[in-house]
Design an enzyme around this catalytic site. Structure first.
Site, PDB file in Angstrom:
ATOM      1  N   GLU A 159       4.440  -9.116  15.025  1.00 23.76           N
ATOM      2  CA  GLU A 159       3.624 -10.100  15.470  1.00 23.76           C
ATOM      3  C   GLU A 159       4.013 -10.718  16.800  1.00 23.76           C
ATOM      4  O   GLU A 159       4.340 -12.044  16.941  1.00 23.76           O
ATOM      5  CB  GLU A 159       2.824 -11.129  14.665  1.00 23.76           C
ATOM      6  CG  GLU A 159       1.652 -10.244  13.557  1.00 23.76           C
ATOM      7  CD  GLU A 159       1.273 -11.224  12.732  1.00 23.76           C
ATOM      8  OE1 GLU A 159       1.412 -12.661  12.962  1.00 23.76           O
ATOM      9  OE2 GLU A 159       0.096 -11.030  12.074  1.00 23.76           O
TER      10      GLU A 159
ATOM     11  N   GLU B 291      -1.251  -4.905   8.732  1.00 25.64           N
ATOM     12  CA  GLU B 291      -1.455  -6.089   7.900  1.00 25.64           C
ATOM     13  C   GLU B 291      -2.838  -6.568   8.220  1.00 25.64           C
ATOM     14  O   GLU B 291      -3.479  -6.766   9.237  1.00 25.64           O
ATOM     15  CB  GLU B 291      -0.726  -7.142   8.472  1.00 25.64           C
ATOM     16  CG  GLU B 291      -0.483  -8.443   7.697  1.00 25.64           C
ATOM     17  CD  GLU B 291       0.667  -9.471   8.275  1.00 25.64           C
ATOM     18  OE1 GLU B 291       1.731  -9.027   8.586  1.00 25.64           O
ATOM     19  OE2 GLU B 291       0.043 -10.626   8.391  1.00 25.64           O
TER      20      GLU B 291
END
Ligand code: MG
Length: 434
Positions: free
Chosen positions: A178, A266
């Site tokens: 991320e 995710e």
């Protein structure tokens, strides 16, 4: 193609039973590997086709599975093993697992990949090896918000992973978990190029997923300014159902319209913090969107940390998972995953070998027509048996036939055994009639 096909009406006559084959049939029945192909045997190596990640033969697919917790966190310790992977596959119907390699965090006390490479590599490999053995997909996740600080380490790590696992269709490389809101997309692109090159030097073809800015919400930015030059690249979308609503679904649709393949490596049923209660209504809205649009999605997370997004009740460990001691979110996600079926996924590996020659059987499952490509071997007889061992179809192709076509249109839906006989040998394999 001049094969004569005769469809036999089911009869009670014993004429259809071939004794040696009946024995083989019973052996096949007792061998689960013959009758239950794994998701990877069916899907093969995942491939980007336009704005979708598809199976190897181009079929759109939406896999549902589980992400593990940070490997550099103590809470993940009980779960990085084959027992977890096997249980999630068998009980949860999970088709994909994501070990999250903790690269380096301020809170990990040095228990991370950068400072403790051997232990962390061994830990993540336990999960990768278990996923390969079990026949599910596995995302090798470089879990950090600052991957651009570790370019050389990522190049080394992914070189090793690609060398070790590049031959396995199971494996997906997620090279940047991320990127932050404040990290420019060009910084991510500049990080990604050498890491992708390192993978491709060792593995030319497995899927690579790159994280997008703002904790993987900027998929449209990636679609507008893609990483060029690799045909098997997707972009990560992360959502948390209690934080990210319709606006992120709309953005994802626009990214796909612009040609980006999106992979939800995710998601959470909760707030983006991992807490804030889980939100079943918004989670269902997301699931519907993901399934309708053939996007794969992986739930955060497999741990027993005292947090709403954990699937195992606080402190219950591996036994808690095995015994079904789950959180509200864990039960909800498990129920959802168990409701998914993958029966329409066509077998990608339809090659069988007779007399040392490869023979392809496709499509499988089939609506009716089934082709048998046998360029280098003479198939003398083709027979089809139902699940009780009754002969339902047989044909003797012309000796010159290189492709044999049979029609299963009159058979009812279900599993059948196809038997091919050459002058020397015979083989049998399962065929699914839809
Ligand atoms: Mg490969």
């Amino acid at each position: 193609m001049k094969s004569k096909t005769t469809l036999k009406k089911p009869s009670n006559s014993k004429k259809g039973y071939l004794k040696p084959f009946a024995i083989l049939f019973l052996m096949l029945l007792s061998n689960p590997f013959v009758f239950s192909q794994t998701i990877v045997e069916r899907g093969g190596r995942l491939q980007v086709n336009g704005s979708h990640v598809t199976t190897e033969n181009g079929q759109k697919i939406s896999l549902a599975g589980n992400s593990m917790f940070w490997s550099n966190a103590g809470e993940s310790e009980p779960f990085y093993n084959a027992q977890t992977v096997n249980h999630l596959t068998d009980d949860w119907n999970s088709t994909i697992i994501r070990p999250a390699l903790g690269v380096k965090e301020s809170w990990d006390g040095g228990n991370n990949y950068i400072q403790n490479r051997a232990a962390q590599t061994a830990k993540i490999k336990r999960v990768i090896d278990a996923a390969i053995a079990k026949g599910i997909y596995v995302i090798i996740d470089w879990h950090t918000h600052k991957a651009e600080n570790y370019v050389n380490e990522a190049v080394g790590f992914f070189s090793e992973m690609a060398k070790t696992y590049g031959e396995y269709d199971n494996v997906i490389y997620e090279i940047y978990n991320e990127p932050l809101l404040s990290t420019p997309w060009n910084t991510v692109k500049n990080y990604a190029r050498p890491v992708i090159a390192a993978i491709r030097a060792n593995d030319p073809d497995n899927l690579i997923v790159v994280g997008t800015r703002t904790w993987c919400q900027e998929v449209e930015e990636a679609a507008d300014n893609p990483i060029n030059g690799d045909p098997n690249l997707a972009y990560a979308l992360h959502y948390y159902a209690n934080t990210h609503g319709q606006w992120l679904i709309d953005r994802t649709k626009r990214a796909m319209q612009k040609g980006a393949a999106v992979f939800v490596t995710e998601y959470g049923t909760t707030d983006a913090s991992g807490n804030g209660g889980f939100n079943p209504q918004e989670s269902r809205r997301w699931f519907n969107f993901l399934i309708e649009n053939n996007i794969s999605y992986v739930n955060w997370n497999i741990s027993d940390k005292n947090e709403d997004s954990s699937v195992i009740s606080a402190g219950r460990g591996l036994q808690g998972l095995l015994d079904g001691n789950l959180t509200a979110s864990g039960n909800f996600v498990r129920d959802h995953m168990r409701s998914r079926d993958y029966d329409d996924i066509t077998l990608s590996t339809n090659a069988v070998t007779i007399d040392g020659a490869s023979v392809s059987v496709f499509p499988n499952p089939t609506q009716g027509e089934l082709f048998i490509d046998a360029p280098n071997v003479t198939v003398e007889t083709v027979s089809m048996y139902d699940i009780t061992g009754r002969l339902v179809l047989s044909t003797r192709p012309e000796k010159t036939d290189k492709q044999i076509k049979i029609n299963l249109g009159e058979l009812s839906s279900g599993n059948y055994i196809l038997k091919l006989e050459s002058p020397q040998n015979s083989i049998a394999r399962k065929v699914i009639k839809l």
